[in-house]
Enzyme design. Structure first.
Site, PDB file in Angstrom:
ATOM      1  N   ASP A  55      30.265 -39.068   4.983  1.00 15.63           N
ATOM      2  CA  ASP A  55      31.508 -39.800   5.268  1.00 15.63           C
ATOM      3  C   ASP A  55      31.676 -40.987   4.312  1.00 15.63           C
ATOM      4  O   ASP A  55      32.734 -41.185   3.732  1.00 15.63           O
ATOM      5  CB  ASP A  55      31.470 -40.370   6.699  1.00 15.63           C
ATOM      6  N   GLU A  80      36.928 -46.057   7.771  1.00 14.65           N
ATOM      7  CA  GLU A  80      36.180 -46.043   9.018  1.00 14.65           C
ATOM      8  C   GLU A  80      34.750 -46.547   8.814  1.00 14.65           C
ATOM      9  O   GLU A  80      34.165 -47.144   9.702  1.00 14.65           O
ATOM     10  CB  GLU A  80      36.162 -44.600   9.559  1.00 14.65           C
ATOM     11  N   ASP A 154      40.320 -42.049   6.578  1.00 16.11           N
ATOM     12  CA  ASP A 154      39.319 -41.432   7.459  1.00 16.11           C
ATOM     13  C   ASP A 154      38.727 -40.285   6.643  1.00 16.11           C
ATOM     14  O   ASP A 154      39.368 -39.250   6.449  1.00 16.11           O
ATOM     15  CB  ASP A 154      39.961 -40.915   8.756  1.00 16.11           C
ATOM     16  N   ILE A 156      36.292 -38.038   7.010  1.00 11.03           N
ATOM     17  CA  ILE A 156      36.254 -36.752   7.742  1.00 11.03           C
ATOM     18  C   ILE A 156      36.545 -37.064   9.204  1.00 11.03           C
ATOM     19  O   ILE A 156      35.706 -37.637   9.898  1.00 11.03           O
ATOM     20  CB  ILE A 156      34.879 -36.034   7.640  1.00 11.03           C
ATOM     21  N   ASP A 157      37.727 -36.711   9.648  1.00 11.77           N
ATOM     22  CA  ASP A 157      38.028 -36.872  11.064  1.00 11.77           C
ATOM     23  C   ASP A 157      37.479 -35.648  11.797  1.00 11.77           C
ATOM     24  O   ASP A 157      37.408 -34.559  11.221  1.00 11.77           O
ATOM     25  CB  ASP A 157      39.547 -36.994  11.280  1.00 11.77           C
ATOM     26  N   THR A 159      34.270 -35.472  12.922  1.00 12.57           N
ATOM     27  CA  THR A 159      32.972 -35.262  12.275  1.00 12.57           C
ATOM     28  C   THR A 159      32.076 -34.317  13.078  1.00 12.57           C
ATOM     29  O   THR A 159      31.357 -33.507  12.491  1.00 12.57           O
ATOM     30  CB  THR A 159      32.227 -36.610  12.088  1.00 12.57           C
ATOM     31  N   ASP A 302      42.588 -43.154  12.044  1.00 12.26           N
ATOM     32  CA  ASP A 302      42.848 -41.830  12.639  1.00 12.26           C
ATOM     33  C   ASP A 302      44.332 -41.484  12.612  1.00 12.26           C
ATOM     34  O   ASP A 302      44.697 -40.315  12.642  1.00 12.26           O
ATOM     35  CB  ASP A 302      42.438 -41.800  14.120  1.00 12.26           C
TER      36      ASP A 302
END
Ligand code: 2IP
Ligand code: CA
Length: 377
Positions: A55, A80, A154, A156-157, A159, A302
């Protein structure tokens, strides 16, 4: 100008998607991704865990590539993840993308506990010169100055879906309740002065799997909403039907009181899906009418990208609690903004969408949902 920024964001989102795919495809990286570190082992290693590093690396790569072309955005790219990694011995290292691939590989090897193979694979993906062609985005002129903008990333939303790596098979036009398809790269730009989301890029790294080669193909979406310009790249035509029953997408952890209040609108046929970004994408793609979330469990990173897309398409994302109050006073619903931290909160909580949210395309459907929730929360 901002049209170049949009093109760059599309390119870096594709690079990010590529890094996400490579981490699952290349054995030395995949082993790290699914490995659970426990007990003593966990404390000794530099890396908190590899999924966090994946991430962070993606976020720092986007930050690096954007700052090279747009130095005026330095200090205005938020994400994030923190790029500071600590080990149990009180040492810490900042994960940054360097000018040269070899330097990035050396830095990564220190956080990967000397795993040079994994570090080199990752550095190669980060420094890849990847092109992405999008004719419509290339022909667009945007009356925005990058120096008026800031970004939320973000990397990798969803995760947990990315790590589990489950593959859901659903018919075209159907929502995936969980699985790799729910993992998204989200990059949103907002106006520094007002917090209004203006550019959104969503990249879905695992959109479609080739049954023969087993390799994944991604897809991307973008939208721009500024002044009189509203443009977006959505493959399917948007048809607003006059159906009486709404399709409502929810988190599987949504409260019963909310479901009870919404049951009359959809006959209790709720759709559940993972990922705040993915649920909003379902609204963008007209697979659901609204995404309702009563908890403050999402953050600015997000929602910013998909919010810009929804605005470009005539919809938006509202703060649920504030909008219930304004509805009572006969005022318009309150759209989320992205520039101000919540006073009195600490850490990530400062950037939470505390009041919950509703993502929508159609204003009338939004009003119906707010009406149903009035006095129930
Ligand atoms: C999470 C992730 C979760 C989601 C949560 C997000 O982001 O998308 O799936 O919960 O809201 O903040 P749910 O699936 O219940 O909607 P991340 O994976 O980046 O932490
Ligand atoms: Ca997220």
């Amino acid at each position: 100008m901002a049209q170049q920024l949009l093109r760059l964001l599309l390119r870096v989102s594709e690079k990010a998607a590529n890094v996400a795919r490579i981490c699952r495809q290349e054995t030395p990286l995949f082993e790290l991704l699914v490995q659970e570190k426990t007990g003593e082992d966990k404390n000794k290693k530099f890396v908190r865990d590899f999924k966090t590093l994946a991430d962070v690396v993606i976020q720092e790569m986007i930050r690096h590539d954007v700052c090279v072309q747009f130095p005026e955005l330095k200090g205005f790219i938020h994400g994030e993840e923190s790029n500071k990694f600590d080990n149990g011995l009180g040492e810490s290292v900042l994960v940054t993308v360097c000018a040269l691939e070899e330097e990035t590989a050396t830095m990564l090897a220190t956080v990967l506990d000397g795993n040079h193979k994994a570090a080199s694979l990752l550095a190669a993906a980060i420094h890849q010169d990847l092109q992405l062609t999008d004719e419509m985005a290339e022909s667009l002129e945007l009356p925005l100055h990058p120096s008026d903008l800031a970004l939320w990333i973000d990397p990798i939303d969803a995760t947990s879906q990315y790590i589990k790596g489950q593959v859901e098979v659903v018919a075209e036009g159907e929502i995936c309740p969980s699985g790799l398809q729910c993992a998204l790269v989200l990059i949103g730009a907002y106006l520094r002065a007002t917090g209004e989301p203006v550019i959104g890029v969503i990249n879905q790294p695992f959109a479609e799997r080739d049954l023969v080669s087993q390799s994944w193909k991604g897809q991307h979406f973008w939208g721009v909403s500024c002044g009189s310009i509203n443009a977006f790249s959505i493959p399917k035509p948007i048809c607003h039907t006059a159906e009486e029953s709404l399709s409502i997408v929810l988190s599987s952890s949504e409260k019963q009181v909310v479901k009870d209040a919404l049951t009359p609108l959809c006959g209790g046929r709720f759709i559940y899906a993972a990922g705040a970004g993915y649920k909003t994408l379902c609204v963008i793609l007209n697979l659901a009418d609204v995404y309702v979330l009563s908890e403050g469990s999402t953050f600015k990173w997000d929602s910013c990208a998909s919010h810009a897309l929804l605005r470009a398409m005539g919809g938006g994302v509202i703060d649920l609690k504030e909008s219930l109050l304004s509805f009572e006073k006969d005022e318009s619903p309150r759209e989320l903004t992205y520039h101000q931290a919540r006073p009195g909160s600490q850490g990530a909580e400062r950037w939470a969408n505390h009041g919950g949210l509703i993502a929508y395309l159609d204003n009338n459907k939004l009003k119906t949902v707010i009406g149903a929730l009035l006095g129930k929360l």
